[in-house]
Design an enzyme around this catalytic site. Sequence first.
Site, mmCIF file in Angstrom:
data_model
loop_
_atom_site.group_PDB
_atom_site.id
_atom_site.type_symbol
_atom_site.label_atom_id
_atom_site.label_comp_id
_atom_site.label_asym_id
_atom_site.label_seq_id
_atom_site.Cartn_x
_atom_site.Cartn_y
_atom_site.Cartn_z
ATOM 1 N N GLU A 69 0.752 -1.079 -0.064
ATOM 2 C CA GLU A 69 -0.058 -0.055 -0.108
ATOM 3 C C GLU A 69 0.762 1.333 -0.007
ATOM 4 O O GLU A 69 1.506 1.391 0.875
ATOM 5 C CB GLU A 69 -0.810 0.152 1.289
ATOM 6 C CG GLU A 69 -1.776 1.192 1.290
ATOM 7 C CD GLU A 69 -2.744 1.259 2.562
ATOM 8 O OE1 GLU A 69 -2.593 0.420 3.606
ATOM 9 O OE2 GLU A 69 -3.540 2.080 2.672
ATOM 10 N N HIS A 84 -8.468 0.147 -0.605
ATOM 11 C CA HIS A 84 -8.638 0.562 0.722
ATOM 12 C C HIS A 84 -9.768 1.923 0.498
ATOM 13 O O HIS A 84 -9.406 2.999 -0.063
ATOM 14 C CB HIS A 84 -7.777 1.037 1.720
ATOM 15 C CG HIS A 84 -7.150 0.005 2.425
ATOM 16 N ND1 HIS A 84 -6.011 0.352 3.188
ATOM 17 C CD2 HIS A 84 -7.390 -1.365 2.568
ATOM 18 C CE1 HIS A 84 -5.769 -0.728 3.880
ATOM 19 N NE2 HIS A 84 -6.390 -1.927 3.263
ATOM 20 N N ASP A 137 -5.406 12.401 4.669
ATOM 21 C CA ASP A 137 -5.739 11.167 4.805
ATOM 22 C C ASP A 137 -6.405 11.012 6.373
ATOM 23 O O ASP A 137 -6.037 10.226 7.340
ATOM 24 C CB ASP A 137 -4.507 10.085 5.030
ATOM 25 C CG ASP A 137 -4.795 8.731 5.098
ATOM 26 O OD1 ASP A 137 -5.908 8.275 4.498
ATOM 27 O OD2 ASP A 137 -4.036 8.027 5.674
ATOM 28 N N ASP A 172 -11.343 1.046 5.005
ATOM 29 C CA ASP A 172 -10.289 1.701 5.840
ATOM 30 C C ASP A 172 -10.469 3.141 6.237
ATOM 31 O O ASP A 172 -10.226 3.988 5.691
ATOM 32 C CB ASP A 172 -8.831 1.656 5.271
ATOM 33 C CG ASP A 172 -7.951 2.001 6.126
ATOM 34 O OD1 ASP A 172 -8.333 2.174 7.254
ATOM 35 O OD2 ASP A 172 -6.742 2.388 5.724
HETATM 36 C C1 RNT Z 1 -2.841 4.180 6.828
HETATM 37 C C2 RNT Z 1 -3.124 3.281 5.661
HETATM 38 C C3 RNT Z 1 -3.380 1.718 6.575
HETATM 39 C C4 RNT Z 1 -4.042 1.805 7.835
HETATM 40 C C5 RNT Z 1 -4.605 0.753 8.270
HETATM 41 C C6 RNT Z 1 -4.800 0.531 9.756
HETATM 42 O O1 RNT Z 1 -2.557 5.465 6.138
HETATM 43 O O2 RNT Z 1 -4.257 3.619 5.113
HETATM 44 O O3 RNT Z 1 -3.987 0.966 5.679
HETATM 45 O O4 RNT Z 1 -5.239 2.886 7.820
HETATM 46 O O5 RNT Z 1 -3.729 -0.298 8.016
HETATM 47 ZN ZN ZN Z 2 -5.308 2.114 4.084
#
Ligand code: RNT
Ligand code: ZN
Length: 420
Positions: free
Chosen positions: A225, A287, A295, A328
């Site tokens: 990610e 997500h 964010d 998420d």
């Molecule tokens: C954080 C990411 C990640 C988290 C989770 C808890 O910026 O989005 O995915 O939100 O793993």
């Molecule tokens: Zn995330």
Amino acid sequence: MSDYLQAKAVYAKLGVDTDAAIEKLKSVPVALHCWQGDDVRGFDQKSDGPLTGGIQTTGNYPGRARTPEELMADIDVVLKLCPGMKKMNLHACYAIFDDENGGWVDRDKIEPKHFKKWVDFCKARGLGCDFNPTFFSHPMCDPLTLASPNEETRRFWIEHGKACIRISQYLAEELGQPCVMNIWTGDGFKDIPADRMGPRMRYKESIDAILSEPFDFDKVKPCVESKVFGIGVEAYTVGSAEFSLGYAAANKDKCIPLMDNGHYHPTEVVSDKIPALLTFFPEIALHVTRPIRWDSDHVVLLDDETREICKEIVRCGGLDGRVKIALDYFDASINRVVAWIVGFRNVQKALLMALLTPDAQLKGLQDTNNWTELMVSQEELKTLPFGAVWTQYCESCGAPADGEWFKVAKAYETDVLSKR
Ligand code: RNT
Ligand code: ZN
């Protein structure tokens, strides 16, 4: 004629089969993130330790889940009040330690047995389960993890990642559904670095080491990610968009890219990136969140971008497994169970709306340069009797319709959450 039959006839005139849309949506798993219930705290650290890694929950609404039992009870309310096929999504910090399984161990030593109770929970409800190593909110963040210059730090977090691969394989095998295992770290710097390459090379090597742990790629779907920045790490993020996409592209046999729509500059949209990535990757993961200026992980609304993301998932054939959909977000300023439900229901609504779109006709208008009619058609779709189809979908899933569920969630707050 019932509202649904009237709506069905309206959509049928456009060549859209509402019954087929409803049936299709029932077969699409959407992962429900366990971390909305307790402000991303988990059970493996002293519960008042800070959330680190550049993410933040804000708010102090009463009723947060403090134990596995409370979290599971809250999730049950969400499952009951949401239509559609769900999958659980756990973080490693939600390991359950007890006398029977030998008590607490640190993150580099966790084992499948620490998730046995979650497996039982999922089995009893017919759910699959996704998984996430937890590379934040822990004393071994120095503050970096996989990209740290300190070998001992990297080793600890690599061992954590490998343990999570083994746990993901266990979840997939026990539950009979693939487990998406997402690698995200908050590694980055608050101010201008002098070395941007070093941390990225170390990050790459650490992810390589994690993925050298044996696993079956049909069962475990490791993801990387990306992110643009976080609180306290404003100047530089190791796992940037280019880094993560590059990593996934170079390791297609064992890894897929994950896009979180809170992780881009505010004028970038993930909806547009979905077909771009699907041009090259057989599978991608998402997500779904709602960023406000950063964010911020607000509750997902039925807003334009959520709808556009779902349209792209549907149009690009993502519902047959190519796009792994997960939620998420984490809002601690409102009733957490209600937050969970609203976001989940909104993703379901956006997917159903997308399935009720006459895509072939619209594409035909585009391909014949009929932009005037395309605009009119897309605008008029917005006022079709969607609500009646949504109500029918909820009913056929045995879930309450809009206007029916909130009182149940409120009663749960009065009877259970407010007493915590
Ligand atoms: C954080 C990411 C990640 C988290 C989770 C808890 O910026 O989005 O995915 O939100 O793993
Ligand atoms: Zn995330």
